[in-house]
Design a protein around this motif. Sequence first.
Motif, mmCIF file in Angstrom:
data_model
loop_
_atom_site.group_PDB
_atom_site.id
_atom_site.type_symbol
_atom_site.label_atom_id
_atom_site.label_comp_id
_atom_site.label_asym_id
_atom_site.label_seq_id
_atom_site.Cartn_x
_atom_site.Cartn_y
_atom_site.Cartn_z
ATOM 1 N N ASN A 193 0.800 -1.225 0.000
ATOM 2 C CA ASN A 193 0.000 0.000 0.000
ATOM 3 C C ASN A 193 0.831 1.272 0.000
ATOM 4 O OD1 ASN A 193 -2.738 -0.941 -0.114
ATOM 5 N ND2 ASN A 193 -2.467 -1.757 1.938
ATOM 6 N N LYS A 196 2.372 1.698 -3.491
ATOM 7 C CA LYS A 196 1.334 2.040 -4.460
ATOM 8 C C LYS A 196 0.929 3.504 -4.335
ATOM 9 C CE LYS A 196 -3.304 0.624 -5.945
ATOM 10 N NZ LYS A 196 -4.334 -0.430 -5.825
ATOM 11 N N SER A 225 -9.577 1.339 -10.273
ATOM 12 C CA SER A 225 -9.199 0.940 -8.911
ATOM 13 C C SER A 225 -8.263 1.947 -8.253
ATOM 14 C CB SER A 225 -8.537 -0.444 -8.941
ATOM 15 O OG SER A 225 -7.363 -0.419 -9.753
ATOM 16 N N ASN A 226 -7.403 2.578 -9.036
ATOM 17 C CA ASN A 226 -6.439 3.488 -8.428
ATOM 18 C C ASN A 226 -7.082 4.788 -7.953
ATOM 19 O OD1 ASN A 226 -4.156 1.792 -8.715
ATOM 20 N ND2 ASN A 226 -4.070 2.297 -10.892
ATOM 21 N N ASN A 228 -10.165 4.929 -6.934
ATOM 22 C CA ASN A 228 -10.870 4.501 -5.728
ATOM 23 C C ASN A 228 -9.912 4.330 -4.558
ATOM 24 O OD1 ASN A 228 -13.581 4.380 -6.568
ATOM 25 N ND2 ASN A 228 -13.217 2.470 -7.667
ATOM 26 N N TYR A 229 -8.691 3.876 -4.843
ATOM 27 C CA TYR A 229 -7.702 3.702 -3.780
ATOM 28 C C TYR A 229 -7.333 5.060 -3.186
ATOM 29 C CZ TYR A 229 -3.334 2.569 -1.426
ATOM 30 O OH TYR A 229 -2.337 2.438 -0.500
ATOM 31 N N TRP A 232 -10.108 6.164 -1.060
ATOM 32 C CA TRP A 232 -10.124 5.394 0.184
ATOM 33 C C TRP A 232 -9.119 5.966 1.178
ATOM 34 C CZ3 TRP A 232 -6.051 2.369 2.200
ATOM 35 C CH2 TRP A 232 -6.373 1.661 3.362
#
Length: 588
Positions: A193, A196, A225-226, A228-229, A232
């Motif tokens: 994490n 990333k 997804s990125n 959204n990451y 998050w």
Amino acid sequence: MAENELLLPGSSPDAKRMSVEARQEELSLLLSQVKKMTLFDPSLTHVLEQIMEMYTYIRDEVTDQGNAKEELERMGYLLANHGFVDFVYYNVILASEKLENDPGRANLGVSRKLLCNLTDKSESLCKEIEDSRFMETMMKNLSDEKKENDTMSTTLQMLTLYNVLNKCPGSKHQFRKWGGVEVMMNFVQSESNPVKAAALLTVALAADLEADPSQSEHLIGSTESNINYMLWLVDECLKLPGHRTGLIDNYFRFRLDSLLSGLVCLSRNRSNALAIGRNGGLDRFQRILRSENSSLLEIQYTAETIWNLSFQDDNKIILTKNSNLMELVQKLKENKETSIKIAALGICLELFGRVNKERDLVPKHVMISYNWNDKELATKLMKKLQSEGVDVWMDIVEGNMDGDILEKMAHAIENSHAVIVCLSEAYRDSASCRMEATYACKVKKDIIPVRLEEDFEPSGWLGIVVGMKYKYDLTKEFDAQFDKLLTYLRKIISDDQEKYPAASKAKSSGSRQKQGSEDWTCEQVAAWWRDTAHIRCAPVDWLDGRLLAELKRWRKETPEFFLAFSQQKLQLTHPRDLVEFSAAINNL
């Protein structure tokens, strides 16, 4: 990257007892010792830990944040001045293949922590790294998966690169040439994490997403997804009062303002902006703007991201329907921070249209729309046009606009014969510049593209605005290109004078009368400065009649701002010069 750091040792008792001056002297002494050691010297570990403890104490326990910030900048300056970057480069990077055992490997880790943490605080240290071979070497290390399979060291190096790119924007071009963006993209899908997140933030800052949409598609991925990451991580920050994530993978945390700065960069690209809008970004932004714990920097980045989102039609629909968020944006228009106010005004202009619907518009001047980074060449263009008798409107003082910024910008565009758009990467990446150029299109003004950055080709929204128009390239053969530009401008002005004969007549009549001070060129203001105002110091070369009129208004309405501007921008530091200038400007 503020506070995106590893957990560090506790603060040093010695540091607590020292004055600021004593700490700086102690740091200089410690750094002098470092230069005499090798990476494998057991005593180096103790010295590096002392430096790290000093950093931790200043960061966490100096209560005045302004003083802490200044002291950490000074700390970075001392590291740069004492050759710490060279030490790490020659004794760590070049010897990294031998670092299988302690203490060498431990010293490598502490050295990287110092560089990562202090490049976030110190522009001096970032500049030292930019001017060395260290950036290229870090990228080579990151591209060698066998050598760099440690997630902690990978994260530290990426965030150090991020800090340098953030504080030294000129390094982005070289970073791209070295293949830095491609190297970072290899880590975007990392299972770690922190790696990333660091990769996403670095690519967002460094990649030219407008010029190369494929890089954006790589970032988002088919499942988004990125994006959204990132959202998050924003959620994780909002759970805690300090607006930082909890520990990620047991050793790393990110701060909200760093994540939001990444979203500002990502949202300049159309696909990213739409993905943020689709995936609940506005809900997060509303929470940030409502939170009492949000810092001014967090609010600024949030407003700037919303502004970037507002340029996309799909997001316009979502934004205008979100009455709660729009209410918060309206309140930001009254914020004391200029950058926040500008972003809020830009959002409202983009969503709700033209500012002056009722005004009878008469072309009076040519407007130059440019980014502050290109001021030198833009100012040269302005002066050259003025010397040829062309009336020019150009905002020549950074941050000059007050609460009437939107009105002034709109008035300048609406009353222009044409708008010269100064092409550069900095212009394309600026939301303010985008607002000016797109508003000029909305009110159907002639857009004249002028290249101020060598070999720059407009892309994305800027490519759409300028289209296939001829681009006057002032980076090559300035005089020849200027002559072509002047010929074209005179034709536009002539055509406008036929459309608006009353304006042409008034202009001709005015030319037979005494010229008002508001119409003075920079050269005429300089002559007034010397001969009438009797000010001893030399005048600045960008002060013209229009700004002189503004200064007269400021003198009456906001004397504190007038005084600060005169001292800081006009270099009127002597009391006699200030008195002479104030009296002379009052008599205009």
